[in-house]
Design a protein around this motif. Structure first.
Motif, PDB file in Angstrom:
ATOM      1  N   PHE A  63      58.976  96.435  24.988  1.00 24.14           N
ATOM      2  CA  PHE A  63      59.054  95.035  25.391  1.00 24.14           C
ATOM      3  C   PHE A  63      60.196  94.764  26.369  1.00 24.14           C
ATOM      4  O   PHE A  63      60.141  93.798  27.131  1.00 24.14           O
ATOM      5  CB  PHE A  63      59.152  94.134  24.159  1.00 24.14           C
ATOM      6  CG  PHE A  63      57.840  94.002  23.437  1.00 24.14           C
ATOM      7  CD1 PHE A  63      56.794  93.269  23.987  1.00 24.14           C
ATOM      8  CD2 PHE A  63      57.641  94.630  22.221  1.00 24.14           C
ATOM      9  CE1 PHE A  63      55.581  93.154  23.334  1.00 24.14           C
ATOM     10  CE2 PHE A  63      56.430  94.524  21.560  1.00 24.14           C
ATOM     11  CZ  PHE A  63      55.395  93.783  22.115  1.00 24.14           C
ATOM     12  N   GLN A  64      61.217  95.619  26.365  1.00 23.67           N
ATOM     13  CA  GLN A  64      62.272  95.493  27.368  1.00 23.67           C
ATOM     14  C   GLN A  64      61.709  95.710  28.770  1.00 23.67           C
ATOM     15  O   GLN A  64      62.127  95.046  29.730  1.00 23.67           O
ATOM     16  CB  GLN A  64      63.393  96.500  27.092  1.00 23.67           C
ATOM     17  CG  GLN A  64      64.321  96.101  25.961  1.00 23.67           C
ATOM     18  CD  GLN A  64      65.383  97.146  25.700  1.00 23.67           C
ATOM     19  OE1 GLN A  64      65.176  98.337  25.948  1.00 23.67           O
ATOM     20  NE2 GLN A  64      66.524  96.714  25.182  1.00 23.67           N
ATOM     21  N   ASN A  65      60.760  96.620  28.888  1.00 24.20           N
ATOM     22  CA  ASN A  65      60.130  96.879  30.180  1.00 24.20           C
ATOM     23  C   ASN A  65      58.984  95.918  30.474  1.00 24.20           C
ATOM     24  O   ASN A  65      58.698  95.608  31.625  1.00 24.20           O
ATOM     25  CB  ASN A  65      59.594  98.320  30.218  1.00 24.20           C
ATOM     26  CG  ASN A  65      60.712  99.344  30.123  1.00 24.20           C
ATOM     27  OD1 ASN A  65      61.779  99.158  30.700  1.00 24.20           O
ATOM     28  ND2 ASN A  65      60.472 100.408  29.372  1.00 24.20           N
ATOM     29  N   TRP A  66      58.359  95.446  29.450  1.00 21.29           N
ATOM     30  CA  TRP A  66      57.160  94.614  29.587  1.00 21.29           C
ATOM     31  C   TRP A  66      57.463  93.154  29.900  1.00 21.29           C
ATOM     32  O   TRP A  66      56.832  92.538  30.751  1.00 21.29           O
ATOM     33  CB  TRP A  66      56.356  94.717  28.293  1.00 21.29           C
ATOM     34  CG  TRP A  66      55.169  93.805  28.174  1.00 21.29           C
ATOM     35  CD1 TRP A  66      53.920  94.020  28.661  1.00 21.29           C
ATOM     36  CD2 TRP A  66      55.132  92.550  27.495  1.00 21.29           C
ATOM     37  NE1 TRP A  66      53.102  92.975  28.333  1.00 21.29           N
ATOM     38  CE2 TRP A  66      53.819  92.058  27.612  1.00 21.29           C
ATOM     39  CE3 TRP A  66      56.078  91.789  26.797  1.00 21.29           C
ATOM     40  CZ2 TRP A  66      53.428  90.843  27.062  1.00 21.29           C
ATOM     41  CZ3 TRP A  66      55.690  90.588  26.245  1.00 21.29           C
ATOM     42  CH2 TRP A  66      54.385  90.123  26.378  1.00 21.29           C
ATOM     43  N   LEU A  67      58.455  92.589  29.200  1.00 26.80           N
ATOM     44  CA  LEU A  67      58.708  91.152  29.290  1.00 26.80           C
ATOM     45  C   LEU A  67      59.082  90.663  30.690  1.00 26.80           C
ATOM     46  O   LEU A  67      58.577  89.622  31.133  1.00 26.80           O
ATOM     47  CB  LEU A  67      59.780  90.751  28.268  1.00 26.80           C
ATOM     48  CG  LEU A  67      60.008  89.252  28.089  1.00 26.80           C
ATOM     49  CD1 LEU A  67      58.725  88.562  27.644  1.00 26.80           C
ATOM     50  CD2 LEU A  67      61.126  89.006  27.075  1.00 26.80           C
ATOM     51  N   PRO A  68      59.953  91.387  31.447  1.00 25.35           N
ATOM     52  CA  PRO A  68      60.308  90.891  32.787  1.00 25.35           C
ATOM     53  C   PRO A  68      59.113  90.754  33.729  1.00 25.35           C
ATOM     54  O   PRO A  68      59.138  89.920  34.654  1.00 25.35           O
ATOM     55  CB  PRO A  68      61.287  91.954  33.304  1.00 25.35           C
ATOM     56  CG  PRO A  68      61.881  92.547  32.069  1.00 25.35           C
ATOM     57  CD  PRO A  68      60.753  92.581  31.089  1.00 25.35           C
ATOM     58  N   VAL A 108      56.074  89.775  32.888  1.00 25.68           N
ATOM     59  CA  VAL A 108      55.067  88.823  32.420  1.00 25.68           C
ATOM     60  C   VAL A 108      54.910  87.661  33.386  1.00 25.68           C
ATOM     61  O   VAL A 108      53.794  87.277  33.759  1.00 25.68           O
ATOM     62  CB  VAL A 108      55.423  88.313  31.003  1.00 25.68           C
ATOM     63  CG1 VAL A 108      54.568  87.103  30.649  1.00 25.68           C
ATOM     64  CG2 VAL A 108      55.242  89.418  29.981  1.00 25.68           C
ATOM     65  N   VAL A 109      56.024  87.074  33.821  1.00 26.85           N
ATOM     66  CA  VAL A 109      55.951  85.899  34.693  1.00 26.85           C
ATOM     67  C   VAL A 109      55.300  86.236  36.029  1.00 26.85           C
ATOM     68  O   VAL A 109      54.501  85.457  36.564  1.00 26.85           O
ATOM     69  CB  VAL A 109      57.364  85.309  34.917  1.00 26.85           C
ATOM     70  CG1 VAL A 109      57.323  84.174  35.927  1.00 26.85           C
ATOM     71  CG2 VAL A 109      57.953  84.830  33.597  1.00 26.85           C
ATOM     72  N   TYR A 124      51.486  87.083  35.200  1.00 24.39           N
ATOM     73  CA  TYR A 124      50.728  86.014  34.556  1.00 24.39           C
ATOM     74  C   TYR A 124      51.472  84.690  34.689  1.00 24.39           C
ATOM     75  O   TYR A 124      51.951  84.116  33.707  1.00 24.39           O
ATOM     76  CB  TYR A 124      50.511  86.332  33.078  1.00 24.39           C
ATOM     77  CG  TYR A 124      49.808  87.656  32.863  1.00 24.39           C
ATOM     78  CD1 TYR A 124      48.426  87.769  32.939  1.00 24.39           C
ATOM     79  CD2 TYR A 124      50.547  88.804  32.580  1.00 24.39           C
ATOM     80  CE1 TYR A 124      47.783  88.977  32.740  1.00 24.39           C
ATOM     81  CE2 TYR A 124      49.918  90.030  32.379  1.00 24.39           C
ATOM     82  CZ  TYR A 124      48.536  90.106  32.477  1.00 24.39           C
ATOM     83  OH  TYR A 124      47.923  91.310  32.279  1.00 24.39           O
ATOM     84  N   SER A 155      52.504  80.829  34.853  1.00 29.38           N
ATOM     85  CA  SER A 155      51.948  79.717  34.093  1.00 29.38           C
ATOM     86  C   SER A 155      51.074  78.822  34.948  1.00 29.38           C
ATOM     87  O   SER A 155      50.149  78.173  34.455  1.00 29.38           O
ATOM     88  CB  SER A 155      53.096  78.886  33.486  1.00 29.38           C
ATOM     89  OG  SER A 155      53.975  78.419  34.511  1.00 29.38           O
TER      90      SER A 155
END
Length: 309
Positions: free
Chosen positions: A293-298, A300-301, A304, A306
């Motif tokens: 999730f450290q690699n995934w979360l940045p 996301v925006v 995807y 909003s």
């Protein structure tokens, strides 16, 4: 934590559980502690079975409390959950002092692995830990056809050295308050292999659902998370509640068990050890998940936004 160790005074131990104040495990533990004449024993336990309620608490309604006669102890039955009972018992609203140690048990059935999350017994100890009071949860691995009611006394006796050692550390203010202990006692307690420090594993009793036409259908799920198929529940008022055209009835059933082959609580218990597992109040994910999730979360925006939703 308030210090009850006045010179020459006995330490105060408060007992709770999730099987209810009349359960044989609680009564065996209280009787043993009273018989030693080394402890001031308090009891604050549910007035009926509250197995598998986890750490739920009563929020909207008042709790009903009734004094119960248990020889050598000051005891109250409470209409709430194990966590409620611990919270009330340590608050000084019911008893005049704060206990030195809270013990939850002896539970009917083991509390290992993921099952710890469901356990009201473990929650009774965890609630004390949340409030800075040393605590222990104790469970006996009851097996139908092998165990008998005297095994609860044997299980309590097997844990007495740990209870005494904890209180000795508390007296000299050396006991760590960064965890609480979860103890599981094997079925063949007479021939146990000794104490083993373990870690919580991932063992899990897999659950399924079965549609039934009445409360009696499909057998009963016992507090040990096993199935009772020959039930005498016909005398229970709940047995009169049948499914109607607009209500369906479903009951849980155990479909299997997942076990790790490692030095975890469940495996060590099955090997015949009395398992001693330090637990905390947090639920951190494993490092591999955090790394993902450290690699995934940045990203996301960017991937995807909003505005695109």
């Amino acid at each position: 934590m308030e210090d009850n160790f006045i010179a020459g005074d006995r330490p105060t131990v408060m007992i709770t559980n999730d099987d209810g104040i009349d359960a044989p495990g609680l009564r065996a533990l209280v009787s043993l502690l009273v018989s030693t004449n080394r402890f001031h024993v308090l009891v604050c336990a549910p007035d009926s079975e509250k197995s598998a309620v986890s750490h739920s608490i009563t929020w909207r309604h008042a709790l009903s409390v009734k004094q119960v006669d248990i020889s050598g102890a000051t005891a109250f039955a409470v209409s709430g959950t194990p966590a409620d009972c611990t919270s009330l018992g340590i608050s000084k609203a019911l008893f005049s002092s704060v206990p030195d140690l809270v013990i939850s048990g002896v539970n009917i059935g083991d509390n290992c692995g993921y099952h710890i999350v469901y356990s009201g017994t473990v929650a009774g100890a965890r609630e004390a830990f949340f409030n800075g009071i040393p605590a222990v949860s104790i469970s006996y691995n009851w097996v139908r056809g092998k165990s008998n009611v005297n095994d609860f006394t044997l299980a309590a006796k097997a844990c007495l050295p740990i209870i005494s050692a904890i209180l000795a550390e508390i007296k000299i203010k050396h006991y760590p308050q960064i965890c609480f202990l979860n103890i599981d006692v094997p079925t063949d307690v007479v021939n146990h292999k000794g104490y083993r420090l373990t870690r919580q594993g991932k063992s899990l009793r897999k659950m399924g659902w079965r549609q039934v036409t009445s409360e009696r259908g499909g057998g009963n799920l016992l507090s040990t998370m096993t199935m009772e198929t020959n039930s005498s529940e016909s005398t229970d008022a709940r047995a009169l509640k049948n499914a109607t055209s607009d209500h369906l009835l479903f009951k849980r059933q155990v479909t299997g068990i997942l076990v790790e082959n490692d030095d975890t609580d469940y495996c060590s218990l099955q090997e015949g050890y009395i398992t001693v597992t330090p637990l905390g109040g947090l639920s951190p994910a494993e490092l591999d998940a955090v790394s993902f999730f450290q690699n995934w979360l940045p990203g996301v925006v960017n991937h995807y936004p909003s505005s695109a939703l």
